[in-house]
Design an enzyme around this catalytic site. Structure first.
Site, PDB file in Angstrom:
ATOM      1  N   LEU A  48     -50.873 -73.113  -1.781  1.00 19.77           N
ATOM      2  CA  LEU A  48     -50.614 -73.617  -3.130  1.00 19.77           C
ATOM      3  C   LEU A  48     -51.849 -73.534  -4.024  1.00 19.77           C
ATOM      4  CD1 LEU A  48     -48.482 -76.771  -2.213  1.00 19.77           C
ATOM      5  CD2 LEU A  48     -47.719 -74.414  -2.624  1.00 19.77           C
ATOM      6  N   HIS A  52     -48.649 -73.279  -8.667  1.00 22.49           N
ATOM      7  CA  HIS A  52     -47.636 -74.085  -7.957  1.00 22.49           C
ATOM      8  C   HIS A  52     -47.708 -75.545  -8.398  1.00 22.49           C
ATOM      9  CE1 HIS A  52     -48.382 -70.873  -4.764  1.00 22.49           C
ATOM     10  NE2 HIS A  52     -47.107 -70.773  -4.991  1.00 22.49           N
ATOM     11  N   GLY A 163     -42.015 -69.962 -11.466  1.00 23.36           N
ATOM     12  CA  GLY A 163     -43.073 -69.534 -12.387  1.00 23.36           C
ATOM     13  C   GLY A 163     -42.673 -68.259 -13.122  1.00 23.36           C
ATOM     14  N   LYS A 165     -44.644 -66.034 -13.873  1.00 26.40           N
ATOM     15  CA  LYS A 165     -45.444 -64.894 -13.410  1.00 26.40           C
ATOM     16  C   LYS A 165     -44.562 -63.885 -12.670  1.00 26.40           C
ATOM     17  CE  LYS A 165     -47.730 -64.469  -9.837  1.00 26.40           C
ATOM     18  NZ  LYS A 165     -48.123 -63.734  -8.711  1.00 26.40           N
ATOM     19  N   GLN A 169     -38.338 -61.965 -10.419  1.00 27.68           N
ATOM     20  CA  GLN A 169     -37.737 -62.941  -9.486  1.00 27.68           C
ATOM     21  C   GLN A 169     -36.943 -63.991 -10.279  1.00 27.68           C
ATOM     22  OE1 GLN A 169     -39.618 -64.693  -5.830  1.00 27.68           O
ATOM     23  NE2 GLN A 169     -40.194 -66.302  -7.236  1.00 27.68           N
ATOM     24  N   SER A 201     -52.425 -66.426  -8.259  1.00 25.60           N
ATOM     25  CA  SER A 201     -51.542 -65.905  -7.205  1.00 25.60           C
ATOM     26  C   SER A 201     -52.216 -66.170  -5.864  1.00 25.60           C
ATOM     27  CB  SER A 201     -51.367 -64.394  -7.381  1.00 25.60           C
ATOM     28  OG  SER A 201     -50.865 -63.813  -6.199  1.00 25.60           O
ATOM     29  N   SER A 202     -51.392 -66.447  -4.859  1.00 23.06           N
ATOM     30  CA  SER A 202     -51.960 -66.646  -3.517  1.00 23.06           C
ATOM     31  C   SER A 202     -52.640 -65.366  -3.060  1.00 23.06           C
ATOM     32  CB  SER A 202     -50.871 -67.026  -2.518  1.00 23.06           C
ATOM     33  OG  SER A 202     -50.138 -68.106  -3.032  1.00 23.06           O
TER      34      SER A 202
HETATM   35  O1  PAF Z   1     -42.124 -67.007  -5.253  1.00 24.17           O
HETATM   36  C1  PAF Z   1     -42.185 -67.262  -4.032  1.00 24.17           C
HETATM   37  O2  PAF Z   1     -43.146 -67.851  -3.542  1.00 24.17           O
HETATM   38  C2  PAF Z   1     -41.045 -66.833  -3.125  1.00 24.17           C
HETATM   39  O3  PAF Z   1     -40.527 -65.603  -3.508  1.00 24.17           O
HETATM   40  C3  PAF Z   1     -39.920 -67.888  -2.999  1.00 24.17           C
HETATM   41  C4  PAF Z   1     -39.224 -68.110  -4.340  1.00 24.17           C
HETATM   42  C5  PAF Z   1     -40.499 -69.183  -2.499  1.00 24.17           C
HETATM   43  C6  PAF Z   1     -38.864 -67.411  -2.006  1.00 24.17           C
HETATM   44  O4  PAF Z   1     -39.408 -67.220  -0.739  1.00 24.17           O
END
Ligand code: PAF
Length: 300
Positions: A48, A52, A163, A165, A169, A201-202
Site C-alpha cells: 500500500l 491506496h 484509483g 490511475k 481498469q 504505483s507499487s
Molecule cells: O488495482 C489493483 O490493485 C487490482 O487490479 C485489483 C483491482 C485489486 C484486482 O486484483
C-alpha cells in the site's frame, strides 16, 4: 457518519481484524450491515502506498465500515509478468490500515479464492478490454473482472473505490457492474503523485533512483500535451507526438502505447471535441508504468 448512537457495533472500541476466509468476512460484513452501516470496499493487491491510502480515506468519508482486500491475484498476471516478485508485505500494510482506522482486512490465500476446479470466469468483451493494456496483457482484464466480481459477491459493499490511475481498469469495472446489474456503486478517486509528478504505483519500487527521477518525464509529457490542447490543438496525432518526443529524451524508455480515447468506452478519438482520456504505458527498465490525464474543454 451514518451511524445512530445506539448502533450495536461500537466503532470506537473496535480493533482491526485480518480475515483470511470467505465465511468469516461474510459474518463481519453482515453484522456491520445489520447495524445499519454503509460498507465501503477498497480492493488492493497490497504494498500500500499513498494512492491506496487516499482510497481508504475516501471510503471512510462515505461509509461507516471499511473493508480493504489484500490479494495478489494470480489470474491477472500473464506468463513472464511480475507475479512472483510482486511485493507481499502484509504486516506493513496492516499497520498502515490500522493507523487509518480500517475495520477489516480481507487477505485470503489463493486456494480460498481459486479452489481446485475453479472454472467460472467473468469476461467483459470488446474494445474496452482489448485496447490499451489489453493489447499487451492478453487475459489481464479477465483476471481483474473475475476477481473483482468474486470480491464484490463476498464483501457485498455499498461502494467500491478505485484509483483513476488504472483508467482502463476503472472503465472495465464500471462496465461489468452495469452490464451484470451488480448492486454497488463504483467511486473513482484522483491519481496521487510523488513529488516529481510520477503517479504512485507499487511497481515504482522496481525502479532505481535514477530511473525513478527519469520517470517524472511521463507526467511532464502529459502536462505538456494538455498545454498544447489548451492552446487550441485538437488533433490527436499532434497531441500524441508531443508525448512521444518527450519520452524519447530518455533513451531506455520504451513506449508500449500512447492513446487518446473516449474516457467511458475507450474508443480512439481522432479529434478531441470535448473530453478525452490520454493514456500511456511506458516501460522504464524493470517497470511498466501507466499514467493518464483527462483533457476537457471545461478546463480550457
Ligand atoms: O488495482 C489493483 O490493485 C487490482 O487490479 C485489483 C483491482 C485489486 C484486482 O486484483
Amino acid at each position: 457518519m451514518h451511524l445512530g448512537v445506539e448502533s450495536a457495533y461500537d466503532k470506537k472500541t473496535s480493533i482491526m481484524k485480518i480475515i483470511k476466509t470467505i465465511n468469516e468476512i461474510r459474518k463481519q460484513v453482515s453484522s456491520a450491515k445489520s447495524s445499519g452501516m454503509r460498507v465501503g470496499f477498497v480492493p488492493t493487491m497490497g504494498a500500500l502506498h499513498a494512492g491506496h491510502l487516499s482510497l481508504i480515506q475516501a471510503a471512510q468519508k462515505a461509509c461507516d465500515f471499511v473493508v480493504v482486500s489484500i490479494f495478489v491475484n494470480p489470474t491477472q498476471f500473464g506468463a513472464g509478468e511480475d507475479l512472483d516478485k510482486y511485493p507481499r508485505v502484509l504486516e506493513l500494510d496492516a499497520a498502515k490500515c490500522e493507523s487509518l482506522g480500517v475495520d477489516v482486512i480481507f487477505a485470503p490465500q489463493v486456494s480460498e479464492m481459486y479452489p481446485e476446479k475453479f472454472e467460472s470466469w467473468v469476461d467483459v468483451d470488446g474494445e474496452i478490454t482489448q485496447s490499451l493494456c489489453g493489447k499487451s496483457r492478453p487475459g489481464h482484464f479477465r483476471g481483474v473482472t473475475t476477481v473483482c466480481a468474486k470480491l464484490f459477491n463476498i464483501v457485498l459493499p455499498d461502494i467500491a473505490f478505485f484509483g483513476q490511475k488504472d483508467a482502463q481498469q476503472l472503465a472495465v469495472i464500471k462496465k461489468m457492474v452495469s452490464d451484470l446489474n451488480m448492486l454497488l456503486s463504483i467511486e473513482a478517486c484522483p491519481i496521487v503523485r510523488e513529488e516529481s509528478g510520477l503517479a504512485m504505483s507499487s511497481r515504482n519500487d522496481y525502479l532505481s533512483d535514477i530511473q525513478r527521477a527519469d520517470a517524472a518525464i511521463i507526467y511532464q509529457s502529459l502536462l505538456s500535451c494538455e498545454e498544447l490542447f489548451i492552446s487550441g490543438e485538437r488533433c490527436s496525432n499532434v497531441l500524441k507526438s508531443k508525448i512521444t518526443s518527450m519520452i524519447a529524451t530518455v533513451d531506455y524508455a520504451r513506449v508500449d502505447y500512447i492513446e487518446i480515447v473516449d474516457p467511458g468506452t475507450l474508443e480512439p478519438v481522432e479529434i478531441v471535441e470535448d473530453k478525452a482520456l490520454i493514456a500511456v504505458a511506458i516501460e522504464f527498465g524493470p517497470a511498466r508504468l501507466i499514467d493518464n490525464i483527462i483533457l476537457s474543454l471545461n478546463n480550457v
